[in-house]
Design an enzyme around this catalytic site. Structure first.
Site, PDB file in Angstrom:
ATOM      1  N   GLY A  52       0.811  -1.218   0.000  1.00 18.09           N
ATOM      2  CA  GLY A  52       0.000   0.000   0.000  1.00 18.09           C
ATOM      3  C   GLY A  52       0.839   1.261   0.000  1.00 18.09           C
ATOM      4  N   SER A  95       2.788   2.103  -2.783  1.00 18.14           N
ATOM      5  CA  SER A  95       2.979   2.503  -4.185  1.00 18.14           C
ATOM      6  C   SER A  95       4.350   2.198  -4.757  1.00 18.14           C
ATOM      7  CB  SER A  95       2.676   3.994  -4.360  1.00 18.14           C
ATOM      8  OG  SER A  95       1.349   4.229  -4.028  1.00 18.14           O
ATOM      9  N   SER A 119       4.771   0.222  -7.206  1.00 17.45           N
ATOM     10  CA  SER A 119       4.647   0.187  -8.672  1.00 17.45           C
ATOM     11  C   SER A 119       4.661   1.587  -9.259  1.00 17.45           C
ATOM     12  CB  SER A 119       3.374  -0.519  -9.156  1.00 17.45           C
ATOM     13  OG  SER A 119       2.722  -1.176  -8.154  1.00 17.45           O
ATOM     14  N   GLU A 158      -0.250   1.712 -16.064  1.00 14.53           N
ATOM     15  CA  GLU A 158      -0.846   0.775 -15.103  1.00 14.53           C
ATOM     16  C   GLU A 158      -2.239   0.325 -15.583  1.00 14.53           C
ATOM     17  OE1 GLU A 158       0.728   0.902 -11.661  1.00 14.53           O
ATOM     18  OE2 GLU A 158      -0.620  -0.574 -10.809  1.00 14.53           O
ATOM     19  N   ASP A 172      -1.316   7.714  -6.752  1.00 15.48           N
ATOM     20  CA  ASP A 172       0.017   7.200  -6.441  1.00 15.48           C
ATOM     21  C   ASP A 172       1.073   7.830  -7.339  1.00 15.48           C
ATOM     22  OD1 ASP A 172      -1.637   5.672  -4.936  1.00 15.48           O
ATOM     23  OD2 ASP A 172      -1.254   3.800  -5.999  1.00 15.48           O
ATOM     24  N   TYR A 195     -10.324  -4.472  -6.490  1.00 16.76           N
ATOM     25  CA  TYR A 195     -10.186  -3.026  -6.726  1.00 16.76           C
ATOM     26  C   TYR A 195     -11.018  -2.606  -7.944  1.00 16.76           C
ATOM     27  CZ  TYR A 195      -7.867   1.474  -7.487  1.00 16.76           C
ATOM     28  OH  TYR A 195      -7.605   2.809  -7.659  1.00 16.76           O
TER      29      TYR A 195
HETATM   30  C1  GLA Z   1      -4.308   2.209  -4.974  1.00 19.48           C
HETATM   31  C2  GLA Z   1      -4.505   2.930  -6.310  1.00 19.48           C
HETATM   32  C3  GLA Z   1      -4.818   4.413  -6.100  1.00 19.48           C
HETATM   33  C4  GLA Z   1      -5.930   4.615  -5.097  1.00 19.48           C
HETATM   34  C5  GLA Z   1      -5.718   3.768  -3.841  1.00 19.48           C
HETATM   35  C6  GLA Z   1      -6.890   3.800  -2.918  1.00 19.48           C
HETATM   36  O1  GLA Z   1      -3.170   2.694  -4.339  1.00 19.48           O
HETATM   37  O2  GLA Z   1      -3.359   2.797  -7.111  1.00 19.48           O
HETATM   38  O3  GLA Z   1      -5.115   5.010  -7.335  1.00 19.48           O
HETATM   39  O4  GLA Z   1      -7.174   4.357  -5.670  1.00 19.48           O
HETATM   40  O5  GLA Z   1      -5.436   2.404  -4.146  1.00 19.48           O
HETATM   41  O6  GLA Z   1      -7.085   5.065  -2.417  1.00 19.48           O
END
Ligand code: GLA
Length: 381
Positions: free
Chosen positions: A124, A126, A128, A160, A172, A221
């Site tokens: 969580g 980021s 990527s 992505e 992100d 998601y």
């Molecule tokens: C992931 C996605 C983001 C966002 C979050 C949730 O990190 O890449 O774009 O939607 O989840 O807030």
């Protein structure tokens, strides 16, 4: 030179028989509040953190991209004229970014590089997006492209969405592109305006890694995203950003229960982000804490993206005297929570919450205070 920059430079020199021409850095991010709002054109409040992806690189005369990943101890290459999807996960982010830049009309040139990152994967934070932004910065350096952080973040998001197949929003990539040292950034995900928000003096942002990793998150998601789009269509607006809370309450009974709960989260979360920014501006931590707590409850109960591990660590954190507020962060289903704490008591906080979490769950937590850093850049040219 930062330690990680030295490491990529040394490894580059060893592997490619000469020094790199540039070193680029793209940070991961932690989101303070505003979860699952970005793809609803809403508001988010992330900070770029001192965990990043680094690439040391040098141009090539041919059309190849040759990359060695220190973390995966893996070496790979691809041809810019024959981009095809493959199985090596980390490489797909590099390739996807090349594809996206090419689709946008950029002329790409080959390079060789060494890659290193310390953003934990699937946590969580980021990793990527950091890899995509570092790759974009590398191509921009090699091709002497203008560096527009917002435009480049959009292209990384497209990589992505269109190459990797994750229908993520812009948060992100934009947090990684446009972060500001010492600040969180309020992002309006419709206009893409980025406003720096200083953190109140004496506070620190702690990342609470549950030690659990999300699995199969992409399908859950994408499903959440589709539910939000269905709710927006019901209200006949482009996105849930456009639905006022009282209007929502008046008409919400026409939605099925799941869609209603998903929309409730998004609409109330947008409001919480704006109230958090106002409260931070006043240094009003007594208001910020409950807003972070309400965000967690909403993500747990209405959006249903939390997990037992996240709930346990957030509960422990919230109960600690050094904590102003805590919540899960990122897409959810595992990974990390975030807490706003008293900087002076960070060590106690980390020690006590780690111990309590270990006593209550089968997992081991890693807790660290992170520094808000600047966004993606060339650090050595
Ligand atoms: C992931 C996605 C983001 C966002 C979050 C949730 O990190 O890449 O774009 O939607 O989840 O807030």
């Amino acid at each position: 030179m930062p330690l990680d920059a030295q490491r990529v430079a040394q490894e580059f020199t060893r592997r490619f028989d000469g020094p790199p021409r540039w070193i680029v850095r793209a940070p991961g991010r932690v989101n303070l509040i505003g979860e699952h709002t970005d793809y609803n054109d809403g508001f988010v409040l992330p900070l770029a953190i001192d965990r990043a992806v680094w690439i040391a690189l040098r141009p090539r005369d041919d059309r190849q991209v040759v990359v060695h990943s220190i973390d995966f101890d893996d070496h790979a290459f691809f041809d810019l004229d024959t981009l095809t999807k493959g199985q090596v996960q980390w490489l797909e982010y590099v390739k996807g970014t090349a594809w996206s830049l090419r689709e946008a009309g950029f002329r790409l040139d080959g390079w060789e590089g060494v890659l290193l990152g310390d953003v934990p994967a699937a946590a969580g934070l980021s990793s990527s997006a950091a890899l995509e932004m570092a790759t974009a910065r590398a191509f921009a350096a090699v091709g002497s492209m203008d560096w527009d952080p917002i435009a480049m973040a959009r292209l990384a998001q497209r990589a992505e969405n269109g190459w990797v197949g994750m229908q993520c929003g812009i948060m992100d990539q934009l947090a990684s592109a446009a972060g500001q040292a010492g600040h969180a950034v309020l992002i309006d995900c419709r206009s893409l305006a980025v406003t720096p928000v200083p953190l109140p003096p004496g506070t620190a942002v702690a990342v609470l890694d549950t030690g659990t990793r999300r699995g199969l998150v992409d399908s859950a998601y994408n499903e959440r995203r589709a539910q939000c789009e269905a709710a927006a269509a019901f209200f006949k607006v482009p996105s849930l950003r456009d639905v006022e809370l009282d209007h929502f309450h008046r008409l919400a009974s026409g939605l099925d229960e799941t869609t209603r709960r998903r929309a409730t989260h998004v609409i109330t979360e947008n409001d919480r982000v704006l109230r958090t920014v106002e409260a931070l501006g006043r240094g009003d931590l007594d208001t910020v804490g409950p807003l972070l707590g309400a965000s967690h409850v909403s993500l747990r109960d209405d959006f249903e993206v939390s997990s037992d591990a996240l709930d346990a660590i957030v509960t422990s954190a919230q109960a600690h005297p050094a904590c102003h507020g805590a919540r899960m962060t990122g897409a959810g289903f595992g990974g990390c929570a975030v807490a706003l704490i008293d900087a002076a008591r960070a060590d106690h906080f980390a020690r006590d919450v780690t111990a309590q979490y270990a006593a209550q769950t089968p997992h081991e937590a890693t807790i660290y205070v992170c520094q808000a850093t600047d966004g993606t850049d060339v650090v050595v040219a």
